[in-house]
Design a protein around this motif. Structure first.
Motif, PDB file in Angstrom:
ATOM      1  N   ASP A  78       0.351  -0.978  -0.354  1.00  0.00           N
ATOM      2  CA  ASP A  78      -0.224  -0.062  -0.023  1.00  0.00           C
ATOM      3  C   ASP A  78       1.298   1.144   0.285  1.00  0.00           C
ATOM      4  O   ASP A  78       1.407   1.469   0.601  1.00  0.00           O
ATOM      5  CB  ASP A  78      -1.023   0.020   1.052  1.00  0.00           C
ATOM      6  CG  ASP A  78      -2.362   0.941   0.754  1.00  0.00           C
ATOM      7  OD1 ASP A  78      -2.228   1.615   0.427  1.00  0.00           O
ATOM      8  OD2 ASP A  78      -3.055   0.922   2.318  1.00  0.00           O
ATOM      9  N   THR A  79       0.569   2.072  -1.134  1.00  0.00           N
ATOM     10  CA  THR A  79       1.706   3.558  -1.516  1.00  0.00           C
ATOM     11  C   THR A  79       0.844   4.494  -1.963  1.00  0.00           C
ATOM     12  O   THR A  79       0.187   4.109  -2.584  1.00  0.00           O
ATOM     13  CB  THR A  79       3.165   2.887  -2.059  1.00  0.00           C
ATOM     14  OG1 THR A  79       3.048   1.757  -1.814  1.00  0.00           O
ATOM     15  CG2 THR A  79       4.217   3.765  -2.432  1.00  0.00           C
ATOM     16  N   GLU A  80       1.251   5.422  -1.387  1.00  0.00           N
ATOM     17  CA  GLU A  80       0.202   6.307  -1.196  1.00  0.00           C
ATOM     18  C   GLU A  80       1.119   8.004  -1.742  1.00  0.00           C
ATOM     19  O   GLU A  80       2.130   8.412  -1.240  1.00  0.00           O
ATOM     20  CB  GLU A  80      -0.592   6.848  -0.667  1.00  0.00           C
ATOM     21  CG  GLU A  80      -1.786   7.813  -0.961  1.00  0.00           C
ATOM     22  CD  GLU A  80      -2.439   8.178  -0.452  1.00  0.00           C
ATOM     23  OE1 GLU A  80      -3.632   8.199   0.189  1.00  0.00           O
ATOM     24  OE2 GLU A  80      -2.395   8.284   1.547  1.00  0.00           O
ATOM     25  N   SER A  81       0.670   8.990  -2.552  1.00  0.00           N
ATOM     26  CA  SER A  81       0.962  10.557  -2.804  1.00  0.00           C
ATOM     27  C   SER A  81      -0.422  10.684  -2.356  1.00  0.00           C
ATOM     28  O   SER A  81      -1.103  11.157  -3.540  1.00  0.00           O
ATOM     29  CB  SER A  81       1.794  10.435  -3.811  1.00  0.00           C
ATOM     30  OG  SER A  81       1.156  10.410  -4.678  1.00  0.00           O
ATOM     31  N   ILE A  82      -0.187  12.274  -2.255  1.00  0.00           N
ATOM     32  CA  ILE A  82      -1.279  13.080  -1.992  1.00  0.00           C
ATOM     33  C   ILE A  82      -0.680  14.338  -1.971  1.00  0.00           C
ATOM     34  O   ILE A  82       0.065  14.782  -1.917  1.00  0.00           O
ATOM     35  CB  ILE A  82      -1.990  12.942  -0.870  1.00  0.00           C
ATOM     36  CG1 ILE A  82      -3.435  13.671  -0.527  1.00  0.00           C
ATOM     37  CG2 ILE A  82      -1.270  13.350  -0.064  1.00  0.00           C
ATOM     38  CD1 ILE A  82      -4.189  13.423   0.528  1.00  0.00           C
ATOM     39  N   LEU A  83      -1.872  15.209  -2.986  1.00  0.00           N
ATOM     40  CA  LEU A  83      -1.634  16.701  -3.215  1.00  0.00           C
ATOM     41  C   LEU A  83      -2.429  17.556  -2.913  1.00  0.00           C
ATOM     42  O   LEU A  83      -3.538  17.340  -3.997  1.00  0.00           O
ATOM     43  CB  LEU A  83      -0.767  16.655  -4.156  1.00  0.00           C
ATOM     44  CG  LEU A  83      -0.371  17.838  -4.652  1.00  0.00           C
ATOM     45  CD1 LEU A  83       0.671  18.791  -4.194  1.00  0.00           C
ATOM     46  CD2 LEU A  83       0.770  17.877  -6.695  1.00  0.00           C
ATOM     47  N   TRP A 116       1.095  18.182   0.713  1.00  0.00           N
ATOM     48  CA  TRP A 116       1.468  17.588   0.206  1.00  0.00           C
ATOM     49  C   TRP A 116       2.051  16.026   1.876  1.00  0.00           C
ATOM     50  O   TRP A 116       3.082  16.494   2.450  1.00  0.00           O
ATOM     51  CB  TRP A 116       2.176  17.590  -0.593  1.00  0.00           C
ATOM     52  CG  TRP A 116       4.076  18.446   0.039  1.00  0.00           C
ATOM     53  CD1 TRP A 116       4.315  19.365   0.741  1.00  0.00           C
ATOM     54  CD2 TRP A 116       4.757  17.578   0.135  1.00  0.00           C
ATOM     55  NE1 TRP A 116       4.811  19.384   1.219  1.00  0.00           N
ATOM     56  CE2 TRP A 116       5.508  18.552   1.428  1.00  0.00           C
ATOM     57  CE3 TRP A 116       5.273  15.862   0.784  1.00  0.00           C
ATOM     58  CZ2 TRP A 116       7.364  18.276   1.472  1.00  0.00           C
ATOM     59  CZ3 TRP A 116       6.805  16.457   0.539  1.00  0.00           C
ATOM     60  CH2 TRP A 116       8.200  16.552   0.732  1.00  0.00           C
ATOM     61  N   GLY A 117       1.764  14.529   0.663  1.00  0.00           N
ATOM     62  CA  GLY A 117       2.199  14.162   1.868  1.00  0.00           C
ATOM     63  C   GLY A 117       2.143  12.432   1.104  1.00  0.00           C
ATOM     64  O   GLY A 117       2.391  12.466   0.202  1.00  0.00           O
ATOM     65  N   GLY A 118       2.156  11.827   2.327  1.00  0.00           N
ATOM     66  CA  GLY A 118       2.846  10.188   1.136  1.00  0.00           C
ATOM     67  C   GLY A 118       2.825   9.047   2.358  1.00  0.00           C
ATOM     68  O   GLY A 118       2.351   9.286   3.503  1.00  0.00           O
ATOM     69  N   MET A 119       2.603   7.838   1.710  1.00  0.00           N
ATOM     70  CA  MET A 119       1.818   6.572   2.477  1.00  0.00           C
ATOM     71  C   MET A 119       3.051   5.723   1.955  1.00  0.00           C
ATOM     72  O   MET A 119       2.462   5.177   0.669  1.00  0.00           O
ATOM     73  CB  MET A 119       0.886   6.496   2.814  1.00  0.00           C
ATOM     74  CG  MET A 119       0.872   5.180   3.729  1.00  0.00           C
ATOM     75  SD  MET A 119      -0.461   4.468   4.185  1.00  0.00           S
ATOM     76  CE  MET A 119      -1.031   4.398   1.877  1.00  0.00           C
ATOM     77  N   GLU A 120       3.899   4.852   2.861  1.00  0.00           N
ATOM     78  CA  GLU A 120       4.308   3.344   2.406  1.00  0.00           C
ATOM     79  C   GLU A 120       3.987   2.438   3.637  1.00  0.00           C
ATOM     80  O   GLU A 120       4.346   2.467   4.903  1.00  0.00           O
ATOM     81  CB  GLU A 120       5.588   2.998   2.128  1.00  0.00           C
ATOM     82  CG  GLU A 120       6.491   2.202   1.698  1.00  0.00           C
ATOM     83  CD  GLU A 120       6.387   0.775   1.796  1.00  0.00           C
ATOM     84  OE1 GLU A 120       5.473  -0.215   1.234  1.00  0.00           O
ATOM     85  OE2 GLU A 120       6.252   1.011   3.141  1.00  0.00           O
TER      86      GLU A 120
END
Length: 134
Positions: A78-83, A116-120
Motif C-alpha cells: 500500500d503506497t500513496e502520494s497526496i497533493l 503534500w504527503g505520502g504513505m508506504e
C-alpha cells in the motif's frame, strides 16, 4: 592435546578454508523522482518515511509528489502520494494503491499554496500546514 582442543583446532582450520558469500545488497529502486515526474522538474522538499521517501517536485507551474519506495521494492504494498491545492474548492490529487515501486500525484498550481504527503505500508506523513506558495 585433549579431544575438545583437537576438535576446536579442526573446526578453526575448516572455517578458515570456507569462503562466505557477502550478503546480497538490498534492491535499489530503478525509479527516481525526476524520472517519474519528468524532465524540467526540480526537488523543492522531501520527507523520509519507514520504507519510502516522499518528494515534492516542481517545474514552475505543476507540482508533482512522488513516494519512492526504499523497502519491499518490487513487491506490491500500500503506497500513496497526496497533493492538495488551496483553491476554491480545494483540489486533491491522490494516488493510492498496491504498487511495487512508487505512487505519484500531479496538479497544476502556479502561485498557489499546497499540502503534500505520502504513505508506504503503515508509515504515513502529511504536512500540517499549507506551504510552498510560490
Amino acid at each position: 592435546m585433549n579431544k575438545l582442543t583437537g576438535a576446536m583446532a579442526i573446526a578453526a582450520t575448516l572455517a578458515a578454508g570456507i569462503a562466505f558469500a557477502a550478503p546480497a545488497s538490498a534492491a535499489t529502486n530503478p525509479y527516481t523522482p525526476g524520472s517519474v515526474c519528468g524532465s524540467g522538474y526540480h526537488e523543492l522538499d522531501h520527507h523520509a518515511l519507514t520504507g519510502a521517501t516522499v518528494y515534492l517536485m516542481y517545474d514552475g507551474a505543476t507540482d508533482c509528489v512522488v513516494t519512492i519506495k526504499t523497502a519491499a521494492i518490487g513487491t506490491k504494498t500500500d503506497t500513496e502520494s497526496i497533493l492538495e491545492v488551496a483553491s476554491n474548492p480545494v483540489q486533491v490529487a491522490d494516488d493510492e494503491g498496491y504498487y511495487a515501486y512508487y505512487a505519484a500525484s500531479r496538479v497544476r498550481a502556479p502561485g498557489v499554496c499546497i499540502k503534500w504527503g505520502g504513505m508506504e505500508g503503515n508509515s504515513i506523513w502529511e504536512t500540517s500546514a499549507w506551504g510552498h506558495c510560490g
